[in-house]
Each structure stands twice: as C-alpha cells, then as structure tokens.
Design a protein around this motif. Structure first.
Motif, mmCIF file in Angstrom:
data_model
loop_
_atom_site.group_PDB
_atom_site.id
_atom_site.type_symbol
_atom_site.label_atom_id
_atom_site.label_comp_id
_atom_site.label_asym_id
_atom_site.label_seq_id
_atom_site.Cartn_x
_atom_site.Cartn_y
_atom_site.Cartn_z
ATOM 1 N N LEU A 73 0.893 -1.159 -0.169
ATOM 2 C CA LEU A 73 -0.003 0.334 0.088
ATOM 3 C C LEU A 73 1.108 1.019 -0.003
ATOM 4 O O LEU A 73 0.613 2.055 -0.361
ATOM 5 N N LEU A 74 1.827 1.286 0.946
ATOM 6 C CA LEU A 74 2.507 2.734 1.017
ATOM 7 C C LEU A 74 3.780 2.731 -0.222
ATOM 8 O O LEU A 74 4.164 3.856 -0.547
ATOM 9 N N ALA A 75 4.137 1.965 -0.863
ATOM 10 C CA ALA A 75 5.327 1.338 -2.211
ATOM 11 C C ALA A 75 4.608 1.654 -3.474
ATOM 12 O O ALA A 75 5.232 2.910 -4.068
ATOM 13 N N HIS A 76 2.992 1.698 -3.232
ATOM 14 C CA HIS A 76 2.921 1.953 -5.337
ATOM 15 C C HIS A 76 3.222 3.672 -5.307
ATOM 16 O O HIS A 76 3.080 3.734 -6.261
ATOM 17 N N SER A 77 3.260 4.630 -4.177
ATOM 18 C CA SER A 77 3.774 5.477 -4.767
ATOM 19 C C SER A 77 4.740 6.063 -5.150
ATOM 20 O O SER A 77 5.587 7.048 -5.499
ATOM 21 N N TYR A 78 5.776 5.675 -4.469
ATOM 22 C CA TYR A 78 6.911 5.302 -4.983
ATOM 23 C C TYR A 78 7.812 5.419 -6.612
ATOM 24 O O TYR A 78 8.487 5.756 -7.262
ATOM 25 N N ALA A 79 6.308 4.598 -6.979
ATOM 26 C CA ALA A 79 6.595 4.703 -8.857
ATOM 27 C C ALA A 79 6.830 6.059 -8.967
ATOM 28 O O ALA A 79 7.934 6.595 -9.917
ATOM 29 N N ASN A 80 6.442 7.172 -8.718
ATOM 30 C CA ASN A 80 6.309 8.992 -8.660
ATOM 31 C C ASN A 80 8.483 9.173 -8.489
ATOM 32 O O ASN A 80 8.428 10.664 -9.265
ATOM 33 N N TRP A 81 9.039 8.299 -8.369
ATOM 34 C CA TRP A 81 10.326 8.375 -7.617
ATOM 35 C C TRP A 81 11.285 7.832 -8.904
ATOM 36 O O TRP A 81 11.912 8.070 -8.830
ATOM 37 N N LEU A 82 10.160 7.085 -9.987
ATOM 38 C CA LEU A 82 11.560 5.933 -10.667
ATOM 39 C C LEU A 82 11.511 6.829 -11.685
ATOM 40 O O LEU A 82 11.196 5.966 -13.252
ATOM 41 N N LYS A 132 -3.677 25.630 -7.986
ATOM 42 C CA LYS A 132 -2.399 26.043 -7.569
ATOM 43 C C LYS A 132 -1.121 25.642 -6.711
ATOM 44 O O LYS A 132 -1.641 25.187 -5.552
ATOM 45 N N ARG A 133 -0.125 25.920 -6.485
ATOM 46 C CA ARG A 133 0.564 25.838 -5.201
ATOM 47 C C ARG A 133 0.609 24.322 -5.480
ATOM 48 O O ARG A 133 1.336 23.762 -3.928
ATOM 49 N N CYS A 134 0.359 23.319 -6.273
ATOM 50 C CA CYS A 134 0.297 21.813 -5.780
ATOM 51 C C CYS A 134 0.716 21.347 -7.035
ATOM 52 O O CYS A 134 -0.035 21.069 -7.823
ATOM 53 N N ALA A 135 1.582 20.523 -6.979
ATOM 54 C CA ALA A 135 2.417 19.905 -8.610
ATOM 55 C C ALA A 135 1.366 18.218 -8.747
ATOM 56 O O ALA A 135 1.030 17.542 -7.104
ATOM 57 N N PHE A 136 1.255 18.072 -9.755
ATOM 58 C CA PHE A 136 0.776 16.525 -9.927
ATOM 59 C C PHE A 136 1.508 15.963 -10.210
ATOM 60 O O PHE A 136 2.200 16.120 -10.803
ATOM 61 N N HIS A 137 1.527 14.620 -9.913
ATOM 62 C CA HIS A 137 2.569 13.819 -10.246
ATOM 63 C C HIS A 137 2.407 12.245 -10.556
ATOM 64 O O HIS A 137 1.507 12.083 -9.868
ATOM 65 N N VAL A 138 1.993 11.650 -11.792
ATOM 66 C CA VAL A 138 2.426 10.096 -12.256
ATOM 67 C C VAL A 138 2.728 10.089 -13.093
ATOM 68 O O VAL A 138 4.079 10.492 -13.701
ATOM 69 N N ALA A 139 3.072 8.582 -12.274
ATOM 70 C CA ALA A 139 4.284 7.252 -13.301
ATOM 71 C C ALA A 139 3.425 7.044 -14.384
ATOM 72 O O ALA A 139 2.286 7.087 -14.762
ATOM 73 N N PRO A 140 4.099 6.368 -15.471
ATOM 74 C CA PRO A 140 3.974 5.903 -16.880
ATOM 75 C C PRO A 140 2.417 4.631 -16.343
ATOM 76 O O PRO A 140 3.445 4.371 -15.150
ATOM 77 N N ALA A 141 1.752 4.429 -17.145
ATOM 78 C CA ALA A 141 0.771 3.427 -16.097
ATOM 79 C C ALA A 141 1.588 2.155 -16.242
ATOM 80 O O ALA A 141 1.321 1.504 -15.342
ATOM 81 N N ARG A 142 3.025 1.877 -17.028
ATOM 82 C CA ARG A 142 3.200 0.637 -17.033
ATOM 83 C C ARG A 142 4.178 0.424 -15.531
ATOM 84 O O ARG A 142 3.997 -0.723 -14.929
ATOM 85 N N LEU A 143 4.678 1.812 -14.967
ATOM 86 C CA LEU A 143 4.943 1.468 -13.586
ATOM 87 C C LEU A 143 3.624 1.566 -12.009
ATOM 88 O O LEU A 143 4.031 1.595 -11.227
ATOM 89 N N CYS A 144 2.659 2.026 -12.621
ATOM 90 C CA CYS A 144 1.428 2.852 -11.972
ATOM 91 C C CYS A 144 1.207 0.980 -11.684
ATOM 92 O O CYS A 144 -0.025 0.296 -10.707
ATOM 93 N N THR A 145 0.720 -0.096 -12.707
ATOM 94 C CA THR A 145 0.220 -1.275 -12.587
ATOM 95 C C THR A 145 1.371 -1.998 -11.548
ATOM 96 O O THR A 145 3.006 -2.013 -11.223
ATOM 97 N N ASP A 146 1.008 -3.193 -10.591
ATOM 98 C CA ASP A 146 2.096 -4.184 -9.819
ATOM 99 C C ASP A 146 2.996 -4.596 -10.877
ATOM 100 O O ASP A 146 3.513 -5.150 -11.770
ATOM 101 N N ASN A 147 4.674 -4.070 -9.763
ATOM 102 C CA ASN A 147 5.871 -4.590 -10.071
ATOM 103 C C ASN A 147 6.786 -4.348 -8.837
ATOM 104 O O ASN A 147 6.558 -3.784 -8.057
ATOM 105 N N ALA A 148 8.046 -4.809 -9.407
ATOM 106 C CA ALA A 148 8.850 -4.854 -8.173
ATOM 107 C C ALA A 148 10.230 -3.388 -8.238
ATOM 108 O O ALA A 148 10.650 -3.274 -7.872
ATOM 109 N N THR A 149 9.861 -3.246 -9.220
ATOM 110 C CA THR A 149 10.503 -1.235 -9.275
ATOM 111 C C THR A 149 10.125 -0.338 -7.565
ATOM 112 O O THR A 149 10.669 -0.011 -7.447
#
Ligand code: KG4
Ligand code: ZN
Length: 366
Positions: free
Chosen positions: A120-129, A310-327
């Motif tokens: 649950l907590l790890a999914h958001s780390y797709a945004n650091w990859l 405003k003042r809030c940046a939106f982040h989303v990873a490419p779809a491939r990294l959003c679904t389950d993977n080990a990265t």
C-alpha cells in the motif's frame, strides 16, 4: 545502493533491481493474467501455484538483466546491497508467502539485509522512478488499485498519516466486477477504460452528453472515505433490467455508454475526495498511484483539478509503473531503509495493520 525488489502480492511475480531508489536497472514482471482471463478473475490457489514456479526464474532474469549476474553456486551472492520484499498487503496470503519466504531464504543464504515493504505504501514510489524534480513534501497520495483505495498524507519518507479510504470495495475491484457484468474481459479496469474511451472519443463534441446514470456514494459528505459497493449493485440492477427487456442478452450497443457511465462515477468520487484532501492539508505535491492510475480519464480529470488548485504539483508515473511490479518495492526500501532480521518478517495481508507494523503509518483523525 542497489536493491533487489521482490513482489508477489497478487497475481504478478515480479523482481527488479533499482539503484539509489530512482534508477531502474531491471524490471521483470511475469503475469498470470492469461490464466485468469479463462476464469474471469483470479483464483488465489492457482495464482500462488504459478508464482511458486515463476519466482526463481524471474529473480534470476532480473539479476542477469541488471548486473549480468548468474549464480555460480547456490550460495554465491549477487552484487546487491539488500533485498526488499512485499511483506505487507493488500495481498493474497498464498501469493505473498511465495515472495516473503523466497526473499527470507535468499537473504539468509546470501547474508544480505532484508527490508519488509508494505505494498500500500510502496505504490507511490513509482513517482520517484524517474529524473528530478521529485515530489515535494508534504505530499498527498491517492493510491487506487484492485485491493485498496486510500488517501495518505506523507509528511516525509517514513512519516505518513492515513486520511481515509474505501469502506467496502476498492475502485479497481469495482471496475473488475462491473466489467464482468458487462461481459467485458479480465482485467476489467482496462476493458472498461478502453470501451469508455471509444465512447468518449465519439461523443466528445456533444455538448449535452451527461454521464450521471450511477450513484456517487459519499460525495458531498465532509470526509475522505469512499464506497464503491453500491455502484456495483446499481450496475447489476441496470444490466439485469436491460437483459430482461431484451430477453436475457445485454444489448452490445449499450456497453460503451455503460462503461463510460461506470468510469465517470468512479472518477468523480476519486477527484472530489482528493480535492477535499488538498483543500484541507495544502500539500506541495499530489501523487496518483496504483493500477487504476493507468486510467486515462482519471489522470486527465485529476491533473486538471490539482492544477486548478495552484501551488500543488501533480505527479503520476507512466502506466507501466502504476500497475504491480517490483521497482517501486525496491525504491520504497531505499527511501525507508529499515532492515529487519529475516526471523521477524512475516506476510501481513491487511494493509493498514501491516502499515502500522512495518511502515510506521499513523492515523490522522479527519
Ligand atoms: O496496482 P494493481 O496492479 O494491483 C493491486 O495492487 O491491486 O491494480 C490492479 C487494478 C485492477 O483492479 C485493474 O482492473 C485496475 O488496476 N486497472 C485499471 C486500469 N488498468 C488497471 N482500472 C481502470 N483503468 C485502467 N486503465
Ligand atoms: Zn498494487
């Protein structure tokens, strides 16, 4: 620092090597989706059996691809600094055990530290990859997948507060079940999404297109919770009624519009509650994560809503990294590096319970 990530929480068997939490050296995912297409959904026992077969080849392939490493003997370790494994849910217990016990065995044989990771907590780390700029703190994360729909406030790495989540079904599960009612193939989220996109592309110029057939549960309520089981029931009633009208067969021409209606109801709920969370907590970044983040309509509507605030940046990873993977499992472990002795690591399928044990997640009263 190089971390080998291992992920088997649902039907994927995945391994990846990530350097310093941001650089993907390998990303191997073996999906048993084809097997589940035949049964219209996951049969947990079958998924776990398949993972038992796949786990070692998948790990070997990820180490070979990243480091050109192959084992000379069973005990010769690869040049990684640690192993990260999904030990916290959401997940299917049989599937999780395959990854957890394999990782523990490898950590013991190779004498490597092991970091238990909460899916649950790890999914958001797709945004650091990716390359910088990285998300700034405080950040709000909407993690929306097949097993969970949660809003989390990240004050920093390792310092998170749970703000709200689904009271019943997850959004992805709702997509999957509704797709079955429409006779669309597994995985339901992407089937509904493509049927809906086709419909929206055909009707985008129509000014009086209204997509409000289905209920938006809990919208208008001052909380950060979601509920999707009522939507599922509403779709069941509608499809039953249409079938009766046409003597037991759902008219094919109705399916694209129904798919767009379902998608719109789910997306509206997610956007509305995210906006409340942003207004209340004023984060610097908003992160969309989880398999449902692959949904184009959700990405568009949410990014527009966040940018308007405003003042809030939106982040989303490419779809491939959003679904389950080990990265993202390996990336999480780098930024939240808390190894535990293998003897203390066990699979905990409940995400909130696991987040409290391994992830230091705190509850924030709304
Ligand atoms: O994150 P994920 O791969 O696994 C879990 O942790 O649950 O998410 C899988 C979920 C499934 O319910 C699937 O139907 C949904 O993500 N999904 C989508 C799309 N692609 C996958 N939902 C809506 N639109 C999509 N394009
Ligand atoms: Zn997931």
């Amino acid at each position: 620092m190089r971390i080998l990530g291992i992920e088997t929480s649902c039907d994927e068997t995945a391994a990846a090597v990530v350097e310093n939490g941001t650089k993907i050296l390998s990303d191997v995912v073996a999906s048993s989706a084809e097997m589940h297409i035949k049964t219209g959904g996951i049969i947990p026992e079958q998924a776990a059996r398949q993972q038992v077969k796949l786990i070692i080849p998948v790990i070997q392939e990820s180490l070979k691809e990243a480091l050109n490493w192959s084992p000379k003997s069973a005990s010769s370790p690869p040049p990684v600094d640690a192993i990260a494994v999904t030990a916290g849910g959401p997940g299917l217990i049989g599937s999780m055990l395959v990854g957890v016990e394999t990782a523990k065995t490898l950590a013991y044989i190779w004498k490597k530290p092991i970091v238990p990771v909460v899916h649950l907590l790890a999914h958001s780390y797709a945004n650091w990859l990716r390359n910088p700029p990285y998300p700034k703190f405080p950040a709000i994360v909407l993690t929306v997948a097949g097993g969970h729909t949660d809003l989390i406030l990240m004050k920093n790495h390792g310092n998170s507060y749970w703000l709200g989540g689904t009271r019943d079904d997850a959004a992805g599960e709702c997509f999957d079940k509704c797709a079955r009612l429409l006779g669309l193939p597994y995985p339901g989220g992407s089937s509904i999404s493509s049927a809906a996109e086709k419909f929206l592309n055909l009707h985008h110029a129509s000014a009086n297109l209204r997509l409000n057939l289905f209920p938006r549960p809990l919208i208008g309520e001052d909380n950060l919770d979601f509920s999707f089981s009522g939507l599922k029931t509403a779709v069941l009633r509608e499809t039953d009624w249409l079938k009766k009208e046409k003597k037991e067969k759902l008219p094919q021409e109705k399916i694209p519009k129904l798919a767009a209606e379902i998608q719109e109801a789910v997306v509206n709920c997610l956007v509305e509650k995210s906006a409340i969370a942003i207004r209340k907590h004023k984060p610097k970044s908003f992160l969309l994560a989880g398999g449902v983040a692959a949904n184009i309509r959700l990405r568009e509507k949410l990014s527009r809503a966040v940018e308007n605030m405003k003042r809030c940046a939106f982040h989303v990873a490419p779809a491939r990294l959003c679904t389950d993977n080990a990265t993202f499992i390996a990336s999480y472990a780098y930024f939240n590096y808390e190894p535990l002795t293998w003897k203390k690591i066990k699979a905990i399928p409940d995400p909130i319970e696991a987040s409290k044990v391994y992830g230091n997640l705190k509850n924030k009263l709304y």
